[in-house]
Every structure is written in structure tokens, then in C-alpha cells.
Design a protein around this motif. Structure first.
Motif, PDB file in Angstrom:
ATOM      1  N   UNK A  35     142.249  86.899  14.127  1.00 56.25           N
ATOM      2  CA  UNK A  35     142.412  88.255  14.663  1.00 56.25           C
ATOM      3  C   UNK A  35     142.385  88.239  16.194  1.00 56.25           C
ATOM      4  N   UNK A  51     143.014  80.299  22.790  1.00 56.12           N
ATOM      5  CA  UNK A  51     142.762  79.970  21.384  1.00 56.12           C
ATOM      6  C   UNK A  51     142.798  78.494  21.036  1.00 56.12           C
ATOM      7  N   UNK A  90     134.560  90.812  21.389  1.00 61.66           N
ATOM      8  CA  UNK A  90     134.588  92.124  20.720  1.00 61.66           C
ATOM      9  C   UNK A  90     133.471  92.346  19.704  1.00 61.66           C
ATOM     10  N   UNK A  91     133.055  91.310  19.003  1.00 65.10           N
ATOM     11  CA  UNK A  91     132.030  91.534  17.977  1.00 65.10           C
ATOM     12  C   UNK A  91     130.612  91.331  18.508  1.00 65.10           C
ATOM     13  N   UNK A 149     143.077  85.911  18.180  1.00 66.92           N
ATOM     14  CA  UNK A 149     144.272  85.265  18.745  1.00 66.92           C
ATOM     15  C   UNK A 149     145.414  86.248  18.961  1.00 66.92           C
ATOM     16  N   UNK A 150     145.396  87.309  18.194  1.00 67.64           N
ATOM     17  CA  UNK A 150     146.480  88.298  18.304  1.00 67.64           C
ATOM     18  C   UNK A 150     146.251  89.315  19.417  1.00 67.64           C
ATOM     19  N   UNK A 151     145.049  89.348  19.920  1.00 66.01           N
ATOM     20  CA  UNK A 151     144.701  90.385  20.886  1.00 66.01           C
ATOM     21  C   UNK A 151     144.830  89.847  22.316  1.00 66.01           C
ATOM     22  N   UNK A 152     144.824  90.743  23.294  1.00 64.54           N
ATOM     23  CA  UNK A 152     144.888  90.261  24.681  1.00 64.54           C
ATOM     24  C   UNK A 152     143.522  89.859  25.233  1.00 64.54           C
ATOM     25  N   UNK A 157     144.447  75.633  21.809  1.00 63.85           N
ATOM     26  CA  UNK A 157     145.635  74.862  21.405  1.00 63.85           C
ATOM     27  C   UNK A 157     145.775  73.686  22.352  1.00 63.85           C
ATOM     28  N   UNK A 191     136.526  89.258  29.416  1.00 63.78           N
ATOM     29  CA  UNK A 191     135.997  90.420  28.678  1.00 63.78           C
ATOM     30  C   UNK A 191     134.851  89.957  27.773  1.00 63.78           C
ATOM     31  N   UNK A 204     140.518  87.936  26.762  1.00 62.83           N
ATOM     32  CA  UNK A 204     140.301  86.728  27.564  1.00 62.83           C
ATOM     33  C   UNK A 204     138.805  86.606  27.818  1.00 62.83           C
ATOM     34  N   UNK A 226     134.746  83.843   9.427  1.00 58.76           N
ATOM     35  CA  UNK A 226     136.091  83.819   8.860  1.00 58.76           C
ATOM     36  C   UNK A 226     136.885  85.070   9.267  1.00 58.76           C
ATOM     37  N   UNK A 227     138.107  84.873   9.644  1.00 60.69           N
ATOM     38  CA  UNK A 227     138.979  85.993   9.996  1.00 60.69           C
ATOM     39  C   UNK A 227     138.914  86.396  11.452  1.00 60.69           C
ATOM     40  N   UNK A 228     137.808  86.056  12.105  1.00 60.50           N
ATOM     41  CA  UNK A 228     137.608  86.502  13.491  1.00 60.50           C
ATOM     42  C   UNK A 228     138.592  85.814  14.445  1.00 60.50           C
TER      43      UNK A 228
END
Lengths: 409, 260
Positions: A97, A209, A110-111, A99-102, A211, A107, A104, A92-94
């Protein structure tokens, strides 16, 4: 100079030392160790304290079984943890969050990675060693981790716009169940399915993300047909539900049949022919098929008829003498065919293919479900009114015009 | 530069933004003000791309939000959005989270390590920087989120209520200085939503005031004073713009007390 020292530290941290968030929570590790070693230590202490060598036999056997269950449970939990903790869909929340970052797919996530990495081998090796001590087959812990991981991955791929890979993965669990008594082969199968899952994961993350290309603003979406209620939903200018393509129908039927086969084999139902079976067995199978087929036929008929008032009821037909109304009644042909197929197929499979109960059931389910899903008419074609059967007025107008009229240059 | 073009948005049938247009220049700090529920966070969400307006559009440095994948990615590389209640994984430490954010935004490792340490020191999180965020107070979580936002060094920052959420006075002071520094020295563009006029008066180059989803004023503090037709502090100016009856209500209240 500063950079020269920091970069190797970063690499060291990344490759050798598991990041903190990458480890299973200490509470779970402690729980596993307590459950695994605690009873063993307690029993050993009792044996030495009371000088009771007989404690070495009966209780120790029970203890080994318990420890094996603990190891297998830990494997399943680890498989769940690896995907739930690191996948943007399951945490949850990942996703919002990310989606707001650059970020791709080029990379690292992040987690931490969703795919299995070398560090997982450490955990799985530990669990394998613990399992081997208590008689668990060497391949079983890794296979169990992979199986649980793949099942959850399948769901995330469906959400994450990689449905083809998800469908292929859905064929995995029954195969694992069939190979349950051959852990090494099961592990090999898990490995093969993992490769497919990994390809799907890459494809899914590349589409993040997630869509739809033809996404419509929520406020501009047409209201759901059901919200209008009968009979308005049939006459309102709402596009009908898309008919299920025949290939999807066959695929769903195949998947259900395959899962049924897996479950039956796992439960010990024979796949091969039963040498003691006689003609009575065929009758039994046909009776069972008829019962199940009736259920499938009713489901098919209900899917079409519920919420729709018939144009003429039974009493009306008797009074008018029009017992059959072809344009309306051809909706009942498919359920009748489904019922017929369900009655005949088990006996035919038994008589002609000489297969056992499990395979027979799987074949019958495949045939009956394929028919129930794919047989005509489609809902859109059958509807007598509404956008499903009648083209919109504007389209009618265009069709009636000669070519070239009304078309702008 | 951020350009908001005739944005209208509603939740269900309730309109929240009505034909809002504004432009934020590069190297400018703009504050969004308005009463609760009047569309500040919605406008921030629309600019940040988390919300899709019913009509209108948002352009950032010439790229349109949610137009194409390429444009959207180009915008995301430039823009950092910090919601009012930012998400931080509970198992992460503050330092891990700050470094993670820096890496996602492509900050070079050596620079990232150095800047992360300085930010954690600035916001008084050095001692707790290796503890999991789950053990933090709400103010410390907010500080960790701010450190992570600032370490990204994004040229455009969208901050929804950055001074709320239990931030202590030293944290507020530090944030004010850092934001002003980023705008003045690094030519960053900052849009922040805040309900606190004192902070805005001190910090913002221009102030956008929203009332019932409409932009009723968008100017410097001095310009808003003229628009409201009188002097006074920004909170009085703001009230005259947003709720013109409030001053007379205050007078009525004390007048009634005197009469009693």
C-alpha cells in the motif's frame, strides 16, 4: 476560525492522546492485568477469608516470581508489538500500500512511528513499576523491550537495504547476554545499539521501497544455475555465484564466534583461565577441536564436491598410477587446513593466551570459520568448465584482438 | 494525461497483455472492459506501477513509470490507485483511515477534516466511522476505501472495479455522481475497470475493450456501436466485440426451446 480549532486538536491528538492504533490491544492489556493482579487478589482474599497469616510466606514468594515472569513476558511482547505493528516489512499489506502512495521519509509513517517515542515511555514506566513491586531490577523491563525490538529491527534492516546497520546490530544480543547480570549496563548497551538501529531505520526508510538500482525484470532474469542440473549447469552460459569477499568471511566468522561467546557466558562457562587446568585439558581441547574441525572440513569439501563427478575416481587413479591430480586435488587443501587449524587452535589458545573455555571456543571458531570461508580456491576459480573458469567466447575474441580493433570510435 | 505505449505482459508463459497502447486525456473518464481474466486488472496494475510490464511503458503527465526515483515520486503525488480488494488496517476506524490517506497525499488539515466528514456522510458511514474496520461488512469496507481514495483529491484516479465488493445502490449512485463531478468540475482523470456495461454507458467518456489481452476497441460508446456494426445497448455492443458468437448462441438456445 475553523482551521484554528482543528489544527491544535490534531496536534493535541498527535502528542498527548495516544492514537487508537498506537495502543496495545485491550485484550492483551486485560490479559496482563489478569495474570499480574488476579492471583494476588485471589490469594489476598483467601488469606483474609480463612484468617491464615501463613499464606503470607510460601505462596507469596512463588507469586512474586510468577508476577516477575509475567512482567518480563509483557516486556518482550511489547518490544515485538512495537515493531511488528508499525514496520512496513512486518505488517502484511502495509508495504504494497505504502509503495503506491507519495510517502517519503520526510513524512511520518502513516500507521505510526517505528522508532520509540515518548508514548512508549508510559508503557515501559508502567511495566517497570509493576516489575519493581515484585523485585525486578528497574533497568530490566526497558532493557528487555529494547532487546526484543532491536532483534526484530535487525531483520527488517536486512530486508530494508540497510545491511551495515543490521550487521552491527547483530553484535548486540551476545553483549546483552554477557551483561545479563548487570541490568543497568545492559540497558546502557541497549541504548547505544538503539542509536545505531535508529540511524539504520532512517536510512532504510529513506531507501523505501527498497528496490535495487540494477533491478532486472523478473522475466528477463537468467534461469537459476541449479535448474539445469549437472553437468549442464557448469557449461551453460550462466554467470557463476559471486565469490564471498574476504571481509564478509571474517565478519561472519567473528559474528558466529561472538554469539557463541555470548551464549557460553550466559550459560555460566568461564571466560578467564581455569587455574585447575592441566596438560590433559589441552589434549581434551585438541580432541574436541579435531572433531568439530572435521565437521567444518567436510562441510567445506561437500560444498565444492557435491553434484560434481570427479574426473578420475580412486580406482582410476590406482590403475593409472596418478594418485595426485594437482589441478583437481588442490580443492582438498583448504578442508585439510581447516581440520588442522581446528585441532591446533584450541590448544594453542589455551597454552599461549591462557584463556578460559568460553573465550577459547570463540577464538577457535573464529579462526576455523575464517579459514573455511576464505581459503582458496573460490568455487568460480576451481571449476574446470563453464562460465566460471572460461571467459565467454565473445570476450576471448576481444582479448585476442589487438587494442583498438573492433572498437567503435 | 496517461499514455500506455505498446505494453506487453505475461504471467509465466501465459500472455495477458499484448501490445496494448492507449491514451487517456486529462479530464476524461475511461472505462476498461473485458471478460474475466482478459487483462483489465493487469493493465490497471501496469498503469499504477504495481506491475512491471515485460515490454512497453507508461507515461503519466510526461513522466515515465519506474524510470527514475524522481519521476516515480512525481507520478505518485498525482496518481491514486484503488485496487479491487483494497487494504485497510483492521485496527483502524474508517475516519482514521480516511484522515491517514488524506495526510499521506498532503491534503491540508482543515480541508481534510471537512471533506472526510462529508464523504463519510455521503457514503452513509457516519455512525460507524469510529468503529474499527474489522467490524465492517464487505460493503462498508469498500465504502471506507472509496472515501479514503476520494479524500486524497488526486488528479489521476485509477480505480479497479470500484462498484463491486458489495457496494449498495446508494453507494453506487453516490460514487457515480462524485466521479462525474471530479471529472467535469475538477478536471480529474479517471480510469476504472468494471465489468458492468450499464454503469459504463452512463458514466464513461470513452471505453476500452480488452479481449485476450488485446485492445479490440477504444472509443466513445457511440463509436463502439459503429465499430461493432450495429445499435443496441452497450452490453450487446460489448458482446459483439468480445464474444461475437454469444448472440447466435442465445438465438440457438431459445430456438431449441421453441422447437421442443
Amino acid at each position: 476560525m475553523k482551521r484554528l480549532t482543528l489544527v491544535p486538536m490534531s496536534l493535541l491528538q498527535r502528542w498527548l492522546v495516544p492514537p487508537r492504533q498506537f495502543l496495545v490491544p485491550a485484550v492483551l492489556v486485560a490479559l496482563f492485568l489478569t495474570l499480574y493482579f488476579g492471583p494476588e487478589l485471589a490469594l489476598e482474599a483467601l488469606r483474609r477469608w480463612f484468617h491464615a497469616p501463613e499464606l503470607r510466606y510460601g505462596p507469596w514468594q512463588d507469586l512474586r516470581e510468577f508476577q516477575a515472569k509475567v512482567v518480563l513476558g509483557a516486556c518482550a511482547l511489547y518490544g515485538l508489538f512495537r515493531i511488528f505493528q508499525f514496520h512496513p516489512v512486518t505488517r502484511p499489506g502495509y508495504k504494497p500500500w505504502l509503495e503506491q502512495t507519495p510517502w517519503t521519509v520526510r513524512q511520518p509513517l502513516p500507521l505510526g512511528p517505528v522508532h520509540l517515542v515518548l508514548r512508549d515511555a508510559l508503557a515501559i514506566a508502567g511495566l517497570t513499576a509493576c516489575g519493581a513491586r515484585v523485585g525486578v531490577h528497574w533497568a530490566l523491563p526497558a532493557a528487555l523491550v529494547g532487546m526484543v525490538y532491536l532483534v526484530v529491527l535487525m531483520v527488517t534492516l536486512l530486508v530494508g537495504h540497510a545491511p551495515k546497520h543490521a550487521i552491527v546490530l547483530a553484535f548486540g544480543p551476545p553483549l546483552f547476554a554477557i551483561l545479563a547480570n548487570q541490568p543497568a549496563w545492559m540497558l546502557a548497551a541497549v541504548g547505544a545499539f538503539y542509536c545505531i538501529g535508529y540511524a539504520g531505520l532512517r536510512q532504510s526508510l529513506a531507501k523505501f521501497p527498497w528496490r535495487d538500482p540494477d533491478e532486472v525484470h523478473p522475466s528477463l532474469m537468467p534461469p537459476k544455475a541449479l535448474s539445469l542440473g549437472w553437468p549442464l549447469k557448469w557449461v551453460a552460459p550462466i554467470p557463476p555465484d559471486k565469490p564471498v569477499p574476504a571481509s564478509i568471511g571474517f565478519l561472519v566468522a567473528l559474528l558466529v564466534a561472538w554469539w557463541l561467546l555470548g551464549l557460553m557466558v550466559f550459560s555460566g562457562v568461564p571466560v578467564g583461565p581455569d587455574p585447575h587446568a592441566d596438560r590433559l585439558e589441552i589434549l581434551r581441547l585438541m580432541a574436541g577441536g579435531a572433531c568439530c574441525g572435521l565437521f567444518a572440513a567436510v562441510i567445506r569439501a561437500v560444498g565444492y564436491l557435491v553434484g560434481t563427478a570427479p574426473p578420475l575416481g580412486t580406482l582410476g587413479r590406482l590403475r593409472t598410477g596418478r594418485l595426485v591430480i594437482p589441478e583437481y586435488d588442490h580443492v582438498l587443501v583448504a578442508p585439510a587446513m581447516v581440520w588442522l587449524l581446528a585441532t591446533v587452535t584450541p590448544g594453542a589458545a589455551f597454552y599461549f593466551l591462557h584463556v578460559g573455555s568460553a573465550a577459547n571456543a570463540a577464538i577457535s571458531v573464529f579462526v576455523v570459520l575464517s579459514a573455511a570461508i576464505n581459503l582458496a580456491p573460490t568455487m568460480a576459480a576451481w571449476r574446470l568448465t563453464g562460465a566460471g573458469s572460461h571467459p565467454a567466447p565473445a570476450v576471448v575474441g576481444r582479448e585476442r584482438q589487438p587494442k583498438g580493433v573492433g572498437q567503435e570510435a | 494525461m496517461i499514455r500506455v505505449n505498446n505494453v506487453t505482459h505475461h504471467y509465466g508463459v501465459r500472455p495477458v497483455l499484448r501490445d496494448v497502447s492507449l491514451t487517456v486525456r486529462r479530464g476524461e473518464l475511461v472505462a476498461l472492459m473485458g471478460p474475466n481474466g482478459m487483462g483489465k486488472s493487469t493493465l490497471m496494475g501496469v498503469i499504477a506501477g504495481t506491475l512491471w510490464p515485460v515490454s512497453g511503458s507508461v507515461d503519466i503527465n510526461g513522466w515515465r513509470r519506474r524510470a527514475t526515483e524522481g519521476e516515480e515520486l512525481a507520478i505518485r503525488k498525482l496518481v491514486l490507485y484503488l485496487p479491487a480488494d483494497p487494504w485497510i488496517p483492521r485496527s483502524f476506524t474508517a475516519r482514521q483511515w480516511v484522515l491517514t490517506m488524506g495526510r499521506v497525499y498532503g491534503v491540508e488539515d482543515a480541508r481534510l477534516f471537512d471533506h472526510a466528514e462529508r464523504l463519510l456522510e455521503l457514503f452513509d458511514l457516519s455512525k460507524q466511522s469510529d468503529s474499527p474496520v474489522s467490524s465492517f461488512s464487505s460493503g462498508q469496507k469498500k465504502k471506507a476505501a472509496l472515501c479514503a481514495a476520494l479524500v486524497a483529491e488526486a488528479p489521476v484516479m485509477l480505480l479497479d472495479e470500484p462498484f463491486s465488493g458489495g457496494l449498495d445502490p446508494s453507494g453506487i449512485l453516490a460514487l457515480k455522481r462524485v466521479l462525474r463531478h471530479r471529472v467535469d468540475k475538477e478536471d480529474a482523470t479517471v480510469v476504472m475497470a468494471t465489468p458492468v456495461p450499464e454503469l459504463v454507458e452512463e458514466l464513461a467518456d470513452r471505453v476500452a475493450v480488452l479481449r485476450e489481452g488485446r485492445l479490440v476497441g477504444y472509443d466513445s460508446v457511440e463509436g463502439l456501436r459503429q465499430l461493432a456494426g450495429g445499435g443496441g445497448s452497450l452490453d450487446e455492443v460489448y458482446e459483439r466485440l468480445v464474444n461475437p458468437q454469444v448472440m447466435s448462441r442465445i438465438e440457438d438456445y431459445f430456438g431449441a426451446e421453441r422447437r421442443a
